[in-house]
Design a protein around this motif. Structure first.
Motif, PDB file in Angstrom:
ATOM      1  N   ILE A 181       0.951  -1.283  -0.016  1.00  0.00           N
ATOM      2  CA  ILE A 181       0.057   0.119  -0.092  1.00  0.00           C
ATOM      3  C   ILE A 181       0.795   1.313  -0.006  1.00  0.00           C
ATOM      4  O   ILE A 181       0.722   2.129  -0.747  1.00  0.00           O
ATOM      5  CB  ILE A 181      -0.971   0.087   1.214  1.00  0.00           C
ATOM      6  CG1 ILE A 181      -1.935  -1.035   1.245  1.00  0.00           C
ATOM      7  CG2 ILE A 181      -1.689   1.390   1.275  1.00  0.00           C
ATOM      8  CD1 ILE A 181      -3.019  -1.391   2.498  1.00  0.00           C
ATOM      9  N   SER A 214       1.288   3.535  -3.307  1.00  0.00           N
ATOM     10  CA  SER A 214       0.758   5.067  -3.220  1.00  0.00           C
ATOM     11  C   SER A 214       1.698   6.168  -3.082  1.00  0.00           C
ATOM     12  O   SER A 214       1.481   7.089  -3.742  1.00  0.00           O
ATOM     13  CB  SER A 214      -0.305   5.249  -1.722  1.00  0.00           C
ATOM     14  OG  SER A 214       0.573   4.958  -0.902  1.00  0.00           O
ATOM     15  N   THR A 254      -5.326   6.978  -4.102  1.00  0.00           N
ATOM     16  CA  THR A 254      -5.613   6.045  -2.891  1.00  0.00           C
ATOM     17  C   THR A 254      -6.818   5.060  -3.008  1.00  0.00           C
ATOM     18  O   THR A 254      -6.722   4.089  -2.556  1.00  0.00           O
ATOM     19  CB  THR A 254      -5.235   6.778  -1.582  1.00  0.00           C
ATOM     20  OG1 THR A 254      -3.928   7.472  -1.477  1.00  0.00           O
ATOM     21  CG2 THR A 254      -5.488   5.980  -0.417  1.00  0.00           C
ATOM     22  N   LEU A 259      -6.547   0.992  -3.443  1.00  0.00           N
ATOM     23  CA  LEU A 259      -6.796   0.054  -2.231  1.00  0.00           C
ATOM     24  C   LEU A 259      -7.474  -1.430  -2.645  1.00  0.00           C
ATOM     25  O   LEU A 259      -7.149  -2.363  -2.322  1.00  0.00           O
ATOM     26  CB  LEU A 259      -7.471   0.768  -1.107  1.00  0.00           C
ATOM     27  CG  LEU A 259      -6.553   1.165  -0.148  1.00  0.00           C
ATOM     28  CD1 LEU A 259      -6.181   0.097   0.937  1.00  0.00           C
ATOM     29  CD2 LEU A 259      -5.376   1.887  -0.496  1.00  0.00           C
ATOM     30  N   MET A 304      -5.129  -3.927   6.292  1.00  0.00           N
ATOM     31  CA  MET A 304      -5.096  -2.860   4.984  1.00  0.00           C
ATOM     32  C   MET A 304      -5.998  -1.707   4.993  1.00  0.00           C
ATOM     33  O   MET A 304      -5.861  -0.697   4.813  1.00  0.00           O
ATOM     34  CB  MET A 304      -5.427  -3.925   3.780  1.00  0.00           C
ATOM     35  CG  MET A 304      -4.248  -4.545   3.372  1.00  0.00           C
ATOM     36  SD  MET A 304      -4.343  -5.474   1.664  1.00  0.00           S
ATOM     37  CE  MET A 304      -5.599  -6.758   2.128  1.00  0.00           C
ATOM     38  N   GLY A 319      -5.108   1.987   5.151  1.00  0.00           N
ATOM     39  CA  GLY A 319      -5.881   2.759   3.846  1.00  0.00           C
ATOM     40  C   GLY A 319      -6.253   3.972   4.619  1.00  0.00           C
ATOM     41  O   GLY A 319      -6.236   5.070   4.125  1.00  0.00           O
ATOM     42  N   PHE A 344      -7.972   6.560   2.310  1.00  0.00           N
ATOM     43  CA  PHE A 344      -9.081   5.719   1.731  1.00  0.00           C
ATOM     44  C   PHE A 344     -10.432   5.970   2.756  1.00  0.00           C
ATOM     45  O   PHE A 344     -10.072   5.825   3.811  1.00  0.00           O
ATOM     46  CB  PHE A 344      -8.541   4.300   1.846  1.00  0.00           C
ATOM     47  CG  PHE A 344      -9.566   3.341   1.293  1.00  0.00           C
ATOM     48  CD1 PHE A 344      -9.907   3.057  -0.052  1.00  0.00           C
ATOM     49  CD2 PHE A 344     -10.205   2.474   2.218  1.00  0.00           C
ATOM     50  CE1 PHE A 344     -11.065   2.268  -0.315  1.00  0.00           C
ATOM     51  CE2 PHE A 344     -11.160   1.662   1.782  1.00  0.00           C
ATOM     52  CZ  PHE A 344     -11.528   1.548   0.432  1.00  0.00           C
TER      53      PHE A 344
END
Lengths: 337, 273
Positions: free
Chosen positions: B56, B60, B75, B79, B140, B144, B149
């Motif tokens: 991640i 990103s 982002t 994800l 995650m 995120g 996210f």
């Protein structure tokens, strides 16, 4: 009461890298209930293939086999509920603890949760594993893992247990421990089919034996019958001084009542011994007669000798660097089954 | 000796049980075994936690400024792609390696010599692998959210998206199980059985829009289940229409299970070393 194992005309070949390899060639086998039957033979003789067919892991190309009257192909499910299998590699989960392993196998054999837990505790204690019961199996020694493996096959109290080379790779102490457990099982009425490359192991455990070579049974009999065929143990006396040959020969002749064989080159006098003769029985008279001895060894007949006696040839053709230990000589082999 | 004799007669194994409850016992015991393996293995931390976070952050930071994506927020775009890729690198890889190691280990021989349904062994494993996905998905999502996210589509679509991801992961785990039983051992499983995951996950819309790819590649990349599933998750998590992609992903999942599960079970049953 049907026999525990009844196999007739079992044949099996495998596609190998060098063409088709015949593992079993019309093999017949009968194992009466409640006995320990040994399959004795070198690596590649077909012992493991017999076990794999009888334990429903492999289908024979020809012939048929029954376990307690159930056909291993048509009634595989019932056969599986009747047997326990302990193979060459310890077939237990390394990440789980000993106790978790046994409980899982118990459940998979159809025991209730409570029954599986109780049986696991009982076997852990009996197999001297209770101290390590809650440790992951990967921390176990080879002997402990083998005992756990055996315990796993016993969770559901099988009527027939396959022990495929149960002590290969074990140190002598663990080996004797496993032998003790196997004898106890027989005392309880369990039938055991044992494969081994060690004549001594077969001699120690088995009530009857089948010697297997090239996928066929070449000899059936009790360990004593086989040993009689092979001949007795021999004592090898190695001398320091060649001047002592006459005295040594005389002492051994007087002691054993047979004519010793003299091997001048090896500085050795050899003679067959009978049951009950010990090394000390020979060593002290030799010493009293003033003979300087560099080595005295009791040479037991090995699997190799059995093969020589039964087939007229050695168990493993192309091998000349074989070292024979006094006990449990193992025939070196080159893989394959 | 009397007690011992009684003991032997009491053998439960004489009348083997069959049927659904018996099958469920087998599957649940196998699932418990696998869950223990997952929880006790250092791989969970490595591949279930560190690897997803690393991917991640790497993607990103490295690609975030360079890639033009619909909606403009990389982002948010990235994800769902990482979610699906980590299912591959986690549960699917775990199933492949686990099954391949079992086959090598000799423990499969014990299972196969016992009165256990052969399908229950593999069902227990593939189902329990979902746990691995749940753990890494949780990590995650947390990471995120820290970098921006958001579940913009609302609660129900978010839950639906997670369920879809788990189901798609289950389907791929069956493919992993098939590869695992077919491999000649853990080494070949690792070499051959996992390598497909790289082209499979990258040749898709997971990290960059397929519009940037050459035409001949787009033919594949637009229709691979990887793209379909990632686009479905994007729709559900961002609040854009996702209907077709959701249905297609479900269809792919069912298709993969219907093909690979029976093959894996059969191969497992007939395998002889």
């Amino acid at each position: 009461m049907p026999a525990a194992v009844l196999a007739s005309g079992l044949s099996k070949s495998f596609e190998g890298r060098r063409g088709v390899v015949t593992a079993l060639d019309k093999l017949d086998l009968t194992v009466p209930e409640g006995t320990i039957h040994g399959l004795l033979g070198p690596n590649g003789a077909g012992k493991t293939t017999v076990v794999r067919i009888l334990s429903t892991l492999l289908k024979p190309d020809a012939g048929r086999a029954e376990v307690f009257g159930f056909d291993v192909e048509k009634d595989a499910w019932r056969v599986r509920a009747t047997i326990g299998l302990t193979g060459q590699d310890a077939a237990v989960d390394r990440v789980m603890t000993g106790r978790e392993n046994l409980r899982m196998f118990g459940r998979l054999f159809g025991l209730s949760k409570r029954a599986a837990a109780a049986r696991a505790d009982e076997l852990l204690q009996r197999f001297d594993l209770d101290g390590a019961a809650d440790r992951q199996v990967k921390t176990y020694s080879g002997g402990m893992r083998r005992r756990l493996d055996l315990a796993a096959s016993l969770m559901a109290r099988p009527r027939l247990i396959f022990l495929d080379e149960p002590t290969t790779g074990l140190d002598p102490r663990s080996r004797i421990q496993v032998w003790g457990l196997v004898r106890e099982l027989r005392e309880e009425g369990t039938t055991i089919l044992l494969t081994t490359q060690y004549l001594e192991e077969a001699d120690q455990l088995a009530d009857s034996l089948s010697v297997i070579d090239h996928g066929r049974v070449i000899k059936n009999g009790t360990p004593d019958e086989l040993k009689a065929e092979v001949g007795p143990d021999w004592v090898d006396v190695t001398l320091v001084d060649s001047a002592d040959f006459d005295t040594a020969t005389e002492v051994l002749r007087g002691k054993l009542g047979v004519e010793p064989v003299v091997d001048l080159e090896a500085m050795r006098v050899r003679a067959p011994v009978s049951d009950g003769d010990t090394i000390a029985d020979m060593l002290y008279p030799l010493k009293d007669a003033g003979v300087a001895v560099s080595d005295v060894a009791l040479r037991r007949p090995t699997l190799d000798d059995v093969f020589l006696a039964v087939t007229g040839r050695s168990g493993e053709p192309a091998s000349n660097d074989r070292t024979r230990a006094a006990k449990g000589a193992r025939i070196p082999t080159k893989g394959g089954r | 000796m009397v007690a011992v004799t009684a003991d032997l007669r009491d053998s439960t194994a004489q009348a083997p049980r069959r049927g659904l409850p018996w099958w469920l016992t087998g599957a649940s015991e196998m699932a418990r075994r696998n869950i223990r393996q997952i929880l006790r293995s250092p791989q969970l931390v490595m591949f279930g936690l560190i690897q997803p976070v690393m991917f991640i952050l790497l993607f990103s930071v490295v690609f975030g400024g360079a890639v033009e994506v619909p909606g403009g927020d990389y982002t948010q775009y990235l994800l769902p792609g990482i979610f699906v890729q980590m299912v591959l690198f986690g549960s699917v890889a775990g199933t492949t390696m686990g099954v391949a190691m079992d086959m090598q280990d000799g423990i499969m021989d014990r299972f196969r010599s016992m009165p256990i349904s052969r399908s229950s062994v593999l069902v227990g494993r593939t189902l329990s692998e979902i746990l691995r996905t749940v753990v890494s998905l949780f990590v995650m999502v947390v990471v995120g959210m820290i970098i921006g996210f958001r579940f913009l589509g609302g609660f129900l679509p978010a839950v639906g998206g997670v369920a879809l991801l788990l189901f798609f992961g289950l389907a791929l785990s069956w493919l992993g199980a098939l590869i695992g039983v077919s491999a000649s051992g853990p080494q070949s499983a690792q070499q051959v059985g996992l390598i497909w995951m790289f082209p499979f996950s990258f040749l898709s819309s997971a990290f960059v829009p397929t519009a940037s790819m050459p035409d001949w590649l787009r033919v594949y990349a637009d229709h691979t289940p990887m793209t379909t599933s990632v686009d479905a998750l994007r729709g559900l998590f961002t609040g854009t229409p996702a209907g077709d992609d959701v249905l297609l992903t479900l269809a792919w999942s069912v298709g993969i299970i219907v093909v690979s599960a029976p093959l894996a079970v059969r191969k497992y049953g007939s395998r002889s070393r």
